[in-house]
Design a protein around this motif. Structure first.
Motif, PDB file in Angstrom:
ATOM      1  N   ILE A 217       1.061  -1.155   0.122  1.00  0.00           N
ATOM      2  CA  ILE A 217      -0.006  -0.154   0.063  1.00  0.00           C
ATOM      3  C   ILE A 217       0.862   1.283   0.027  1.00  0.00           C
ATOM      4  O   ILE A 217       0.476   2.346  -0.719  1.00  0.00           O
ATOM      5  N   LEU A 218       1.885   1.207   0.778  1.00  0.00           N
ATOM      6  CA  LEU A 218       2.592   2.393   0.998  1.00  0.00           C
ATOM      7  C   LEU A 218       3.682   2.687  -0.229  1.00  0.00           C
ATOM      8  O   LEU A 218       4.270   3.682  -0.308  1.00  0.00           O
ATOM      9  N   SER A 219       3.824   1.550  -0.994  1.00  0.00           N
ATOM     10  CA  SER A 219       5.068   1.785  -2.048  1.00  0.00           C
ATOM     11  C   SER A 219       4.459   2.331  -3.379  1.00  0.00           C
ATOM     12  O   SER A 219       5.456   2.802  -4.127  1.00  0.00           O
ATOM     13  N   TYR A 220       3.482   2.577  -3.487  1.00  0.00           N
ATOM     14  CA  TYR A 220       2.896   3.561  -4.767  1.00  0.00           C
ATOM     15  C   TYR A 220       2.811   5.078  -4.940  1.00  0.00           C
ATOM     16  O   TYR A 220       3.325   5.730  -5.473  1.00  0.00           O
ATOM     17  N   PHE A 276      -2.964   7.665  14.674  1.00  0.00           N
ATOM     18  CA  PHE A 276      -3.042   6.528  13.505  1.00  0.00           C
ATOM     19  C   PHE A 276      -2.285   7.503  12.505  1.00  0.00           C
ATOM     20  O   PHE A 276      -1.372   6.934  11.510  1.00  0.00           O
ATOM     21  N   SER A 277      -2.501   8.776  12.179  1.00  0.00           N
ATOM     22  CA  SER A 277      -1.877   9.613  11.035  1.00  0.00           C
ATOM     23  C   SER A 277      -0.402   9.743  11.414  1.00  0.00           C
ATOM     24  O   SER A 277       0.260   9.616  10.332  1.00  0.00           O
ATOM     25  N   LEU A 278      -0.019   9.705  12.711  1.00  0.00           N
ATOM     26  CA  LEU A 278       1.395   9.667  12.741  1.00  0.00           C
ATOM     27  C   LEU A 278       2.026   8.335  12.340  1.00  0.00           C
ATOM     28  O   LEU A 278       3.097   8.339  11.653  1.00  0.00           O
ATOM     29  N   GLY A 279       1.407   7.341  12.548  1.00  0.00           N
ATOM     30  CA  GLY A 279       1.923   5.997  12.271  1.00  0.00           C
ATOM     31  C   GLY A 279       2.010   5.919  10.840  1.00  0.00           C
ATOM     32  O   GLY A 279       2.964   5.417  10.242  1.00  0.00           O
ATOM     33  N   ILE A 280       1.228   6.688   9.918  1.00  0.00           N
ATOM     34  CA  ILE A 280       1.216   6.371   8.447  1.00  0.00           C
ATOM     35  C   ILE A 280       2.473   7.333   8.175  1.00  0.00           C
ATOM     36  O   ILE A 280       3.288   6.869   7.361  1.00  0.00           O
ATOM     37  N   ILE A 281       2.556   8.429   8.817  1.00  0.00           N
ATOM     38  CA  ILE A 281       3.554   9.549   8.363  1.00  0.00           C
ATOM     39  C   ILE A 281       4.905   8.931   8.658  1.00  0.00           C
ATOM     40  O   ILE A 281       5.827   8.908   7.922  1.00  0.00           O
ATOM     41  N   GLY A 282       5.116   8.240   9.715  1.00  0.00           N
ATOM     42  CA  GLY A 282       6.146   7.468  10.483  1.00  0.00           C
ATOM     43  C   GLY A 282       6.404   6.349   9.232  1.00  0.00           C
ATOM     44  O   GLY A 282       7.823   6.056   9.024  1.00  0.00           O
ATOM     45  N   GLU A 283       5.611   5.672   8.673  1.00  0.00           N
ATOM     46  CA  GLU A 283       5.675   4.622   7.628  1.00  0.00           C
ATOM     47  C   GLU A 283       6.636   5.392   6.485  1.00  0.00           C
ATOM     48  O   GLU A 283       7.410   4.704   5.980  1.00  0.00           O
ATOM     49  N   TYR A 284       5.836   6.353   5.915  1.00  0.00           N
ATOM     50  CA  TYR A 284       6.491   6.925   4.859  1.00  0.00           C
ATOM     51  C   TYR A 284       8.073   7.399   5.253  1.00  0.00           C
ATOM     52  O   TYR A 284       8.991   7.251   4.280  1.00  0.00           O
ATOM     53  N   ILE A 285       8.143   8.018   6.356  1.00  0.00           N
ATOM     54  CA  ILE A 285       9.478   8.712   6.701  1.00  0.00           C
ATOM     55  C   ILE A 285      10.455   7.458   6.796  1.00  0.00           C
ATOM     56  O   ILE A 285      11.634   7.325   6.293  1.00  0.00           O
TER      57      ILE A 285
END
Ligand code: UDP
Ligand code: MG
Length: 312
Positions: A217-220, A276-285
Motif C-alpha cells: 500500500i505504501l510503495s505506490y 494513526f496519522s502519525l503512524g502512517i507518516i512514520g511509515e513513509y519517513i
C-alpha cells in the motif's frame, strides 16, 4: 529467440532436482534456446551445492548466490539483471508455478504480448491462507491507484522492453506486483489451477503477509496520507461546529456544566486519529530513510554469471 528462466531459491533442496528435470524436459521438448538462472537467496540447507552441481553438468544453468537472505524481491531483481534473453520467465522453485505452462506463455509472446501472466485460481487453498489474501487485495485496490488482481503473482513472461523498464526503476523498496502493473505494456492472462506445495513449507507466514500488504500500500503513492488529510479536515470542522454551537448555547443560557462525556470522547477520538496519522507518516519517513541510504538490493557471494550491472 532466447529465453531466460529465473528461479529464486530459498531452502528448496527437496525441490531443485524435480524442478530442473521438469524444466529441462519442457524446454527440450519445445526446442527452446534458454538459460536457467537460479538465484540462491541465502539458503541455509543444501540448495547451493545442488545448484552448483547442476551448473557443472549443464552449461545452460547459471547461478547467483547471495551473501545472505535478501528476500524474493531482491532475488528476482538479480535474475532480471543477469538475464540475457529476449524474454524472461520468473517462476517459483517449489513447482507451484508449473513449468509445463511456459510454452503457452511463449506462444502468447510470439503473438505479440509483452507481459504474459499465468494467473492461478485459489481452488483448494486452505481458508486461513485465502482469507488474508482476499482481505489484502480488497484493501490494496481501494487504497492505491495501481490495480492488482488476485492470483496474478510473479509467474509471468516479460519481454525485453518490459525487463528494461522494470530495471530502470531503482527504488529500494520493491513491490513487484505493483511494478508490473505500473510499467504497463500489453498483457495477456492465462489461467491455471492452484498447485499445493509438495516439499518444505511456505516462507511467507501470516505476519509476513501483513507486512507485505502494508509495504504494497505504501510503495505506490501518498494516498494514505491524503486520506489522513481529509479525515483530519473533517474532524476539525465537526469539532469547530460543535464548539460554535456550545458557545452560542453558553451565551444564551449560561454555562452548561456536565460535559464529562463529550470531553472524554473528544480527547480519546482525537488522540486516536493523531496516533494513526502519525503512524502512517512514520511509515513513509521510514521508507524515505531506506531510500536515502542507497544501499544495494543484494550482495553476491559468488556466481557463474557475469554481472551486467555491478551497482545494484
Ligand atoms: N523465496 C526466496 N527468498 C525468500 C523467500 C522465498 O527466494 O526469502 C523463494 C522460494 O524459494 C520460492 C519462491 O520464493 O521459490 C516462493 O516462496 P514460497 O513458496 O515460500 O511462497 P508462496 O508460494 O507461499 O507464496
Ligand atoms: Mg510456494
Amino acid at each position: 529467440m532466447k529465453l531466460s528462466l529465473i528461479v529464486p531459491i530459498y531452502n528448496e533442496e527437496k525441490n531443485i532436482a524435480r524442478l530442473y528435470h521438469t524444466i529441462t524436459k519442457t524446454m527440450e521438448l519445445n526446442q527452446y534456446d534458454y538459460e536457467l538462472i537460479m538465484v540462491n537467496d541465502g539458503s541455509r540447507d543444501h540448495s547451493l551445492p545442488l545448484i552448483e552441481n547442476l551448473s557443472f553438468k549443464d552449461t545452460r544453468v547459471k547461478y547467483i548466490s547471495f551473501s545472505r537472505n535478501f528476500g524474493k524481491e531482491a532475488a528476482m531483481l538479480a535474475g532480471l539483471e543477469a538475464a540475457a534473453g529476449d524474454a524472461a520467465v520468473i517462476l517459483d522453485a517449489d513447482l507451484q508455478h508449473p513449468p509445463e505452462l511456459i510454452p503457452q506463455l511463449v506462444n502468447a509472446y510470439h503473438a505479440g504480448f509483452n507481459q504474459v501472466v499465468a494467473r492461478r485460481n485459489r481452488r483448494g487453498e486452505p481458508l486461513f491462507r485465502r482469507l488474508p489474501t482476499t482481505f489484502f487485495y480488497a484493501l490494496i485496490n481501494n487504497a492505491v491507484d495501481v490495480k492488482l488482481t488476485d492470483g496474478e503473482g510473479d509467474f509471468r513472461l516479460l519481454s525485453r522492453p518490459v525487463i528494461d523498464a522494470i530495471l530502470s526503476l531503482d527504488e529500494y523498496n520493491r513491490f513487484s506486483k505493483g511494478i508490473y502493473d505500473w510499467v504497463g505494456f500489453n498483457k495477456k492472462t492465462i489461467e491455471f489451477d492452484n498447485v499445493a506445495r509438495e516439499n518444505g513449507s511456505s516462507a511467507f507466514s501470516f505476519f509476513k503477509l501483513i507486512d507485505y500488504a502494508i509495504d504494497g500500500i505504501l510503495s505506490y503513492n501518498n494516498k494514505p496520507l491524503r486520506v489522513c488529510f481529509y479525515f483530519g479536515a473533517f474532524t476539525l470542522s465537526v469539532c469547530l461546529a460543535y464548539i460554535l454551537v456550545t458557545l452560542i448555547q453558553i451565551i444564551q443560557s449560561g454555562i452548561d456544566e456536565p460535559g464529562y462525556f463529550t470531553i472524554i470522547s473528544a480527547i480519546l477520538f482525537l488522540g486516536g486519529v493523531q496516533l494513526f496519522s502519525l503512524g502512517i507518516i512514520g511509515e513513509y519517513i521510514g521508507k524515505i530513510y531506506y531510500e536515502t541510504k542507497r544501499r544495494p538490493h543484494y550482495l553476491i557471494q559468488h556466481a557463474n554469471i557475469e554481472e551486467k550491472d555491478a551497482e545494484s
